[in-house]
Design a protein around this motif. Structure first.
Motif, PDB file in Angstrom:
ATOM      1  N   LEU A   1       0.848  -1.211   0.000  1.00 26.76           N
ATOM      2  CA  LEU A   1       0.000   0.000   0.000  1.00 26.76           C
ATOM      3  C   LEU A   1       0.880   1.257   0.000  1.00 26.76           C
ATOM      4  O   LEU A   1       0.656   2.199  -0.756  1.00 26.76           O
ATOM      5  N   ILE A   2       1.902   1.242   0.867  1.00 30.16           N
ATOM      6  CA  ILE A   2       2.786   2.422   0.974  1.00 30.16           C
ATOM      7  C   ILE A   2       3.504   2.657  -0.357  1.00 30.16           C
ATOM      8  O   ILE A   2       3.597   3.786  -0.858  1.00 30.16           O
ATOM      9  N   GLU A   3       3.947   1.551  -0.984  1.00 28.82           N
ATOM     10  CA  GLU A   3       4.658   1.656  -2.268  1.00 28.82           C
ATOM     11  C   GLU A   3       3.743   2.278  -3.327  1.00 28.82           C
ATOM     12  O   GLU A   3       4.150   3.134  -4.108  1.00 28.82           O
ATOM     13  N   GLU A   4       2.473   1.870  -3.313  1.00 30.52           N
ATOM     14  CA  GLU A   4       1.516   2.429  -4.292  1.00 30.52           C
ATOM     15  C   GLU A   4       1.321   3.934  -4.082  1.00 30.52           C
ATOM     16  O   GLU A   4       1.184   4.694  -5.033  1.00 30.52           O
ATOM     17  N   LEU A   5       1.352   4.355  -2.812  1.00 27.09           N
ATOM     18  CA  LEU A   5       1.238   5.806  -2.556  1.00 27.09           C
ATOM     19  C   LEU A   5       2.494   6.511  -3.047  1.00 27.09           C
ATOM     20  O   LEU A   5       2.424   7.476  -3.813  1.00 27.09           O
ATOM     21  N   LEU A   6       3.653   5.989  -2.646  1.00 29.59           N
ATOM     22  CA  LEU A   6       4.918   6.676  -2.957  1.00 29.59           C
ATOM     23  C   LEU A   6       5.174   6.745  -4.469  1.00 29.59           C
ATOM     24  O   LEU A   6       5.767   7.683  -4.980  1.00 29.59           O
ATOM     25  N   SER A   7       4.673   5.737  -5.188  1.00 29.04           N
ATOM     26  CA  SER A   7       4.927   5.721  -6.642  1.00 29.04           C
ATOM     27  C   SER A   7       3.924   6.598  -7.398  1.00 29.04           C
ATOM     28  O   SER A   7       4.039   6.785  -8.611  1.00 29.04           O
ATOM     29  N   GLY A   8       2.934   7.124  -6.667  1.00 21.75           N
ATOM     30  CA  GLY A   8       1.920   7.969  -7.333  1.00 21.75           C
ATOM     31  C   GLY A   8       0.802   7.150  -7.933  1.00 21.75           C
ATOM     32  O   GLY A   8      -0.112   7.684  -8.553  1.00 21.75           O
ATOM     33  N   LYS A   9       0.831   5.828  -7.722  1.00 19.78           N
ATOM     34  CA  LYS A   9      -0.200   4.943  -8.298  1.00 19.78           C
ATOM     35  C   LYS A   9      -1.520   5.075  -7.522  1.00 19.78           C
ATOM     36  O   LYS A   9      -2.602   5.021  -8.085  1.00 19.78           O
ATOM     37  N   ALA A  10      -1.392   5.287  -6.206  1.00 24.84           N
ATOM     38  CA  ALA A  10      -2.599   5.272  -5.351  1.00 24.84           C
ATOM     39  C   ALA A  10      -3.240   6.655  -5.274  1.00 24.84           C
ATOM     40  O   ALA A  10      -2.563   7.677  -5.394  1.00 24.84           O
ATOM     41  N   LYS A  11      -4.537   6.690  -5.104  1.00 27.45           N
ATOM     42  CA  LYS A  11      -5.265   7.951  -4.911  1.00 27.45           C
ATOM     43  C   LYS A  11      -5.279   8.317  -3.427  1.00 27.45           C
ATOM     44  O   LYS A  11      -5.174   7.476  -2.555  1.00 27.45           O
ATOM     45  N   TYR A  12      -5.370   9.618  -3.206  1.00 27.66           N
ATOM     46  CA  TYR A  12      -5.708  10.128  -1.875  1.00 27.66           C
ATOM     47  C   TYR A  12      -6.586  11.353  -2.108  1.00 27.66           C
ATOM     48  O   TYR A  12      -6.693  11.841  -3.238  1.00 27.66           O
ATOM     49  N   SER A  13      -7.185  11.877  -1.048  1.00 28.22           N
ATOM     50  CA  SER A  13      -8.178  12.929  -1.230  1.00 28.22           C
ATOM     51  C   SER A  13      -7.590  14.172  -1.894  1.00 28.22           C
ATOM     52  O   SER A  13      -6.550  14.686  -1.490  1.00 28.22           O
ATOM     53  N   SER A  14      -8.297  14.639  -2.910  1.00 29.99           N
ATOM     54  CA  SER A  14      -7.840  15.791  -3.703  1.00 29.99           C
ATOM     55  C   SER A  14      -7.554  17.025  -2.848  1.00 29.99           C
ATOM     56  O   SER A  14      -6.705  17.851  -3.172  1.00 29.99           O
ATOM     57  N   ILE A  15      -8.236  17.128  -1.740  1.00 27.27           N
ATOM     58  CA  ILE A  15      -8.176  18.350  -0.916  1.00 27.27           C
ATOM     59  C   ILE A  15      -6.753  18.661  -0.457  1.00 27.27           C
ATOM     60  O   ILE A  15      -6.380  19.821  -0.269  1.00 27.27           O
TER      61      ILE A  15
END
Ligand code: 3HC
Length: 316
Positions: free
Chosen positions: A96-110
């Motif tokens: 999960l962390i890797e997906e965030l760090l690579s820009g693959k994962a979404k997070y809230s636009s705000i």
């Protein structure tokens, strides 16, 4: 092809307001959409620390600094609860962390908007955490047990987050000098529409709302929660003496709600796609913190291994 009888039993169990636990049978689609949503929620908490963290060293008083440190620390904890809830669905946290760090994962636009002044910290607490509360109070009743229990714990802390933000806005907008009132209005103008976008696209355009409502993952639609947020926030803005940056906003006696203008979904989609004001900066900061924190993870793993070796020796 999932067994029709299993699907029916699952739906009846959820319809009877039971909580699904990690060990229960669940449709693949239920598991998949929960991993998607809880992971994005966790990522949002962690990235959400950055805009506010940016002002800890510049808080206007020691009291404000300690409150902001405490809030940012809470957000980290919310991220950990939610990553843990996600792991109960059989996903690996490192992935999960890797997906965030690579820009693959979404997070809230705000969290891809800049915090230009101290008033933005007030506006974030008041509006962003205010919107999060509306969404997360609803999610306390989500059908997945670990997620529901994480929400109960998180909502207790969110109310402190929202109140401290509103207190900042009172200090500036209500009790401040002309320059501070102006600063508060400018921050409100910056955060009002992105806060409405936090609730997601309209239900008609939502890819997941229908099925997620059927599975009682979502208990209220995006539009219903957005409307609830607008109805509760407009009187708060009026108390502060702030002008809502929406010329179409007006009270509708017939519906008992505020009508409001059209959200700029082009802006929303651009920010979600990675083209917001701070998307690149947020990911760079996250990656830098992850790299600089490698030694902490290595030390913790080494300590855990040592502990296991000691236990193995004493058990022998
Ligand atoms: N930012 C980025 N992406 C968004 C979004 C937003 N504000 N709103 C929706 N999306 C995405 C969805 O993830 C989905 O994309 P995907 O299919 O690639 O995952 C797509 O847009 C369609 O949206 P849907 O409405 O169909 O998706 P959902 O049914 O998942 O609803 C949601 C979106 C209401 C945000 C829901 O996911 C949800 O309730 N999530 C949990 C709450 C959450 O994540 N809040 C984010 C902020 S956390 C926070 O504020 C912390 C606080 O302490 C400050």
């Amino acid at each position: 092809m999932e067994n029709q009888a299993l699907l029916e039993r699952f739906q009846n169990y959820v319809d009877a307001e039971n909580k699904i636990e990690a060990k229960d049978w669940m449709p693949d689609g239920y598991r998949k959409t929960l991993v998607r949503q809880i992971a994005q929620h966790a990522h949002s908490e962690v990235v959400g620390m950055l805009p506010e963290g940016n002002w800890i060293t510049r808080a206007p008083s020691l009291r404000r600094k300690t409150i902001l440190i405490s809030k940012v620390q809470d957000e980290a904890g919310h991220g950990l609860y939610l990553y843990s809830a996600c792991e109960t669905l059989g996903v690996d946290r490192d992935t999960l962390i890797e997906e965030l760090l690579s820009g693959k994962a979404k997070y809230s636009s705000i969290f891809n908007y800049p915090t230009v002044s101290w008033a933005d910290i007030g506006a974030i607490g008041w509006l962003v955490d205010g919107a999060a509360i509306v969404n997360q109070v609803s999610l306390q009743r989500t059908s997945y047990g670990p997620y529901s229990r994480a929400m109960v714990r998180i909502c207790k802390e969110e109310s402190f987050h929202q109140r401290q933000g509103y207190e900042i806005m009172i200090a500036l907008a209500k009790n401040g000098n002309e320059a501070q009132k102006k600063m508060a209005q400018e921050a409100f103008n910056r955060w009002w529409w992105p806060s409405l976008m936090m609730f997601g696209p309209s239900d008609a355009a939502s890819a997941h709302s229908g099925q997620n409502m059927a599975w009682k993952i979502k208990r209220h639609g995006n539009d219903e929660l957005r409307q609830k947020f607008v109805d509760m926030t407009v009187p708060q803005a009026e108390y502060l003496g702030l002008t809502i940056p929406d010329k179409d906003l007006k009270w509708n006696e017939a519906t008992g709600h505020y009508d409001f203008g059209e959200i700029d979904w082009t802006e929303f989609n651009e920010v979600v796609k990675g083209n917001g004001p701070c998307n690149k900066q947020r990911l760079q900061t996250r990656n830098k913190a992850h790299d600089e924190g490698a030694w902490v993870r290595e030390a913790a793993m080494a300590y855990a291994r040592k502990q296991q070796e000691r236990q193995a020796v004493s058990a022998a």
